[in-house]
Design an enzyme around this catalytic site. Sequence first.
Site, mmCIF file in Angstrom:
data_model
loop_
_atom_site.group_PDB
_atom_site.id
_atom_site.type_symbol
_atom_site.label_atom_id
_atom_site.label_comp_id
_atom_site.label_asym_id
_atom_site.label_seq_id
_atom_site.Cartn_x
_atom_site.Cartn_y
_atom_site.Cartn_z
ATOM 1 N N CYS A 1 -43.055 10.073 13.582
ATOM 2 C CA CYS A 1 -43.789 11.292 13.880
ATOM 3 C C CYS A 1 -45.057 11.343 13.020
ATOM 4 O O CYS A 1 -45.085 10.844 11.909
ATOM 5 C CB CYS A 1 -43.010 12.577 13.614
ATOM 6 S SG CYS A 1 -41.469 12.682 14.486
ATOM 7 N N ARG B 1 -47.205 6.283 15.166
ATOM 8 C CA ARG B 1 -46.016 6.741 14.458
ATOM 9 C C ARG B 1 -44.961 7.323 15.388
ATOM 10 O O ARG B 1 -43.844 7.639 14.963
ATOM 11 C CB ARG B 1 -46.395 7.802 13.430
ATOM 12 C CG ARG B 1 -47.374 7.335 12.398
ATOM 13 C CD ARG B 1 -47.713 8.452 11.466
ATOM 14 N NE ARG B 1 -46.587 8.798 10.633
ATOM 15 C CZ ARG B 1 -46.319 8.250 9.449
ATOM 16 N NH1 ARG B 1 -47.106 7.327 8.985
ATOM 17 N NH2 ARG B 1 -45.270 8.626 8.756
ATOM 18 N N TRP C 1 -41.589 11.176 17.496
ATOM 19 C CA TRP C 1 -40.617 10.130 17.781
ATOM 20 C C TRP C 1 -39.272 10.838 17.684
ATOM 21 O O TRP C 1 -38.842 11.240 16.614
ATOM 22 C CB TRP C 1 -40.725 9.005 16.753
ATOM 23 C CG TRP C 1 -39.821 7.855 17.047
ATOM 24 C CD1 TRP C 1 -40.054 6.821 17.902
ATOM 25 C CD2 TRP C 1 -38.531 7.614 16.474
ATOM 26 N NE1 TRP C 1 -38.986 5.962 17.905
ATOM 27 C CE2 TRP C 1 -38.038 6.418 17.044
ATOM 28 C CE3 TRP C 1 -37.723 8.285 15.562
ATOM 29 C CZ2 TRP C 1 -36.790 5.889 16.714
ATOM 30 C CZ3 TRP C 1 -36.484 7.758 15.233
ATOM 31 C CH2 TRP C 1 -36.032 6.558 15.807
ATOM 32 N N ASN D 1 -42.096 16.224 9.983
ATOM 33 C CA ASN D 1 -41.711 14.820 10.091
ATOM 34 C C ASN D 1 -40.525 14.622 9.160
ATOM 35 O O ASN D 1 -40.537 15.098 8.032
ATOM 36 C CB ASN D 1 -42.896 13.938 9.652
ATOM 37 C CG ASN D 1 -42.565 12.462 9.696
ATOM 38 O OD1 ASN D 1 -41.624 12.050 10.357
ATOM 39 N ND2 ASN D 1 -43.359 11.672 8.995
ATOM 40 N N GLY D 2 -39.473 13.925 9.628
ATOM 41 C CA GLY D 2 -38.285 13.709 8.803
ATOM 42 C C GLY D 2 -37.059 14.244 9.504
ATOM 43 O O GLY D 2 -37.075 14.486 10.710
ATOM 44 N N GLU E 1 -37.615 -14.049 13.221
ATOM 45 C CA GLU E 1 -38.834 -13.252 13.342
ATOM 46 C C GLU E 1 -39.416 -13.387 14.760
ATOM 47 O O GLU E 1 -39.851 -12.411 15.365
ATOM 48 C CB GLU E 1 -39.844 -13.686 12.269
ATOM 49 C CG GLU E 1 -41.209 -13.041 12.332
ATOM 50 C CD GLU E 1 -41.199 -11.518 12.221
ATOM 51 O OE1 GLU E 1 -40.161 -10.927 11.908
ATOM 52 O OE2 GLU E 1 -42.267 -10.921 12.486
ATOM 53 N N LYS F 1 -39.956 -10.338 17.429
ATOM 54 C CA LYS F 1 -41.281 -10.037 17.983
ATOM 55 C C LYS F 1 -41.219 -9.985 19.495
ATOM 56 O O LYS F 1 -41.803 -9.113 20.124
ATOM 57 C CB LYS F 1 -42.256 -11.141 17.519
ATOM 58 C CG LYS F 1 -43.655 -10.699 17.276
ATOM 59 C CD LYS F 1 -43.932 -10.272 15.870
ATOM 60 C CE LYS F 1 -43.035 -9.197 15.360
ATOM 61 N NZ LYS F 1 -43.165 -8.937 13.966
ATOM 62 N N GLU G 1 -39.058 -6.816 20.820
ATOM 63 C CA GLU G 1 -39.586 -5.459 20.611
ATOM 64 C C GLU G 1 -40.767 -5.118 21.518
ATOM 65 O O GLU G 1 -40.968 -3.953 21.830
ATOM 66 C CB GLU G 1 -39.903 -5.175 19.139
ATOM 67 C CG GLU G 1 -41.093 -5.877 18.563
ATOM 68 C CD GLU G 1 -41.349 -5.482 17.112
ATOM 69 O OE1 GLU G 1 -41.178 -4.316 16.739
ATOM 70 O OE2 GLU G 1 -41.749 -6.369 16.336
ATOM 71 N N HIS H 1 -20.887 -23.719 17.455
ATOM 72 C CA HIS H 1 -19.766 -22.841 17.080
ATOM 73 C C HIS H 1 -19.661 -21.627 17.998
ATOM 74 O O HIS H 1 -18.999 -20.654 17.671
ATOM 75 C CB HIS H 1 -19.902 -22.415 15.619
ATOM 76 C CG HIS H 1 -19.838 -23.568 14.675
ATOM 77 N ND1 HIS H 1 -18.667 -24.254 14.417
ATOM 78 C CD2 HIS H 1 -20.800 -24.215 13.968
ATOM 79 C CE1 HIS H 1 -18.909 -25.251 13.579
ATOM 80 N NE2 HIS H 1 -20.211 -25.246 13.290
ATOM 81 N N LYS I 1 -44.125 2.867 14.382
ATOM 82 C CA LYS I 1 -44.580 1.960 13.330
ATOM 83 C C LYS I 1 -43.864 2.189 11.999
ATOM 84 O O LYS I 1 -43.468 1.261 11.332
ATOM 85 C CB LYS I 1 -46.086 2.143 13.154
ATOM 86 C CG LYS I 1 -46.713 1.250 12.102
ATOM 87 C CD LYS I 1 -46.774 -0.171 12.578
ATOM 88 C CE LYS I 1 -47.363 -1.120 11.561
ATOM 89 N NZ LYS I 1 -46.971 -2.509 11.862
HETATM 90 O O1 M6R Z 1 -43.044 -0.718 7.028
HETATM 91 P P1 M6R Z 1 -41.926 -1.684 6.867
HETATM 92 O O2 M6R Z 1 -42.390 -3.066 6.564
HETATM 93 O O3 M6R Z 1 -40.888 -1.226 5.874
HETATM 94 O O4 M6R Z 1 -41.211 -1.755 8.287
HETATM 95 C C1 M6R Z 1 -40.038 -2.512 8.459
HETATM 96 C C2 M6R Z 1 -39.701 -2.677 9.918
HETATM 97 O O5 M6R Z 1 -39.534 -1.434 10.525
HETATM 98 C C3 M6R Z 1 -40.788 -3.468 10.669
HETATM 99 O O6 M6R Z 1 -40.995 -4.732 10.120
HETATM 100 C C4 M6R Z 1 -40.390 -3.630 12.155
HETATM 101 O O7 M6R Z 1 -39.270 -4.452 12.277
HETATM 102 C C5 M6R Z 1 -41.572 -4.168 12.953
HETATM 103 N N1 M6R Z 1 -41.723 -3.412 14.145
HETATM 104 C C6 M6R Z 1 -41.426 -5.598 13.307
HETATM 105 O O8 M6R Z 1 -42.483 -6.073 14.073
#
Ligand code: M6R
Length: 601
Positions: free
Chosen positions: A2, A27, A74, A100-101, A476, A480, A483, A499, A596
């Site tokens: 948010c 956000r 959000w 926010n929170g 990773e 990517k 998401e 396995h 984000k």
């Molecule tokens: O701000 P942060 O690095 O703590 O965020 C951690 C994760 O939320 C962040 O890396 C998330 O997995 C990304 N969307 C990955 O691309």
Amino acid sequence: MCGIVGYIGEGNAKKYLLQGLEKLEYRGYDSAGISVLQDDKIVTVKKKGPLKNLKNAIKNVDLTSDVGIGHTRWATHGIPSDKNSHPHLSEDKKISVVHNGIIENYAVLKEDLIKKGYKFVSETDTEVIAHLISHLYSGSLLDAVISATKQLKGSYSIGVISQDEPDKIIAVRKDSPLIVGLKDDGNFIASDIPAILSETKDIYILNDNEFALLKKDKVTLYDERKNEIERKIYKAEFDDVTIQKDGYDHFMIKEIFEQPKAIKDTLLSCIMGEKVEMDSIKYDNLKDINKIFIVGCGSAYHAGLVGKIVIEKWAKIPVNVDIASEFIYRNPLIDKNTLLILISQSGETADTISALKLGKKTGCKTLAITNAMGSTISREADFVFYTRAGIEISVASTKAYITQLIALYAFALLLAQKKMEKDEFENIKAEILLLDKKVSKILLDDKNIKTIAKKIANEKDIFYIGRGVSYASAMEGALKLKEISYIHSEAYAGGELKHGPIALIENGTVVIAINTDKNLKEKMDNNIKEVASRGAYVIGIVPESFKNSNYNDTIKIPDTKPELYPVLSSVPLQLLSYYVATEKGYDVDKPRNLAKSVTVE
Ligand code: M6R
């Protein structure tokens, strides 16, 4: 999660609120809304869906005002809907609140307020705050907000306006970011600096349990006992232009192409000279460390997995890597000789903050690796190293992740510099210093990667395999892809396939093999044969010097030291995900269900 924005001054509040929300949309983008004070009444408009829905709704509405608050959401409590969108109003519609929170005790408070006769119109936790402030109001909005927060449990940053006190905005933060922007003809609140950067670079960063009273020509900060607090003005270091797309279609692709610069800037700050020096981190403060925990979420966790391998190899100190939300509930064995490294792009991730708090309680040393100056994690850890990625807007982390890797290499070298042979140390350092140029070279292969992406864009499942540091890269890569393209993707250690996971391979299944370490090549080649002989379509990410590869498609990357490949292999993996997502027509920078900065646990 948010985004909050607020403005009071002599300008056009509607303009500043929309401008700020646009910059904060990363956000959360389930819904958006604003409240402004117009002719001594609060006028509120809120709309489900992206910000453009709100903009359309108010396009032709006269909202002349010089005070207002806005929010982009959000969803946590209640589905995205007009009703659940912020701002939320008190029953008499005199008080408007953005939040926010998460208010953890909202159910108890709500029950109590209902008993007192208050009627709720939304399913949110935030509406409780509006009714509570209204209930406690007896002539001072600041006092009512201070009293209300005494009853709130959880995390919050809040902005409040009142019809009875139209000359002020009250704001407060606890475990959720909030800043105040200062300008000659008006003042702002915001969840993050980009929201106000086009207007001012002069900022107060609020600490937990601090309140701000904003008037158009003055800002006063208070602690929870209403003592005034002095605060130094923080000057934002970047310009508004750095948060434009600069002709790129999306922030993600712009940020991928900014990686050579991000690497160089980060290197310049730690590894260019003879020694490795990292901001406030001094070797002498760390010489008694006999165990390290690295904690993060998502991509930051994946960077940590690489960090473990290099620290153990170069500095010979045992390292555990944990997902932050697991770490905090598993009673990790930490003591005063433990170093806890928190990795977080935003420095505001709630789970990572909880891990930091747990570490501090046990008395271990804490080190933050973050991209955000003044963020909670940077302020609360004992030592900080700032990655110099610049502002990262796209939800999918790219340049922040790659600079986290650089930071971990530098840190491993810093710990190793008194233990390693000088030649080896110099040799590794020299290779690290070449990484930015090698990344630039990979970016030239953009077209080949785009062609491969088109071929796999309609797959339902894609698997990633790797060994050693490349297993972390596989994780990773899979994150990517899933998401932003919503394709189911999983990473497996090459040796684990037999396995169980190999049962998933059938004719045409796409497997992306990250085969970079010459010491593990033979083993990986065998794993690749295992999947290929069961019909897999294998895409190889391999160093230029590797010959005799048997892939359906190949992406070549420059040669480097085995431990450094994650920097290079992450680039084609990012590009592949980006082009798959754009091929499918998705909004890459705002993937569904994500935001984000994850400031809720
Ligand atoms: O701000 P942060 O690095 O703590 O965020 C951690 C994760 O939320 C962040 O890396 C998330 O997995 C990304 N969307 C990955 O691309």
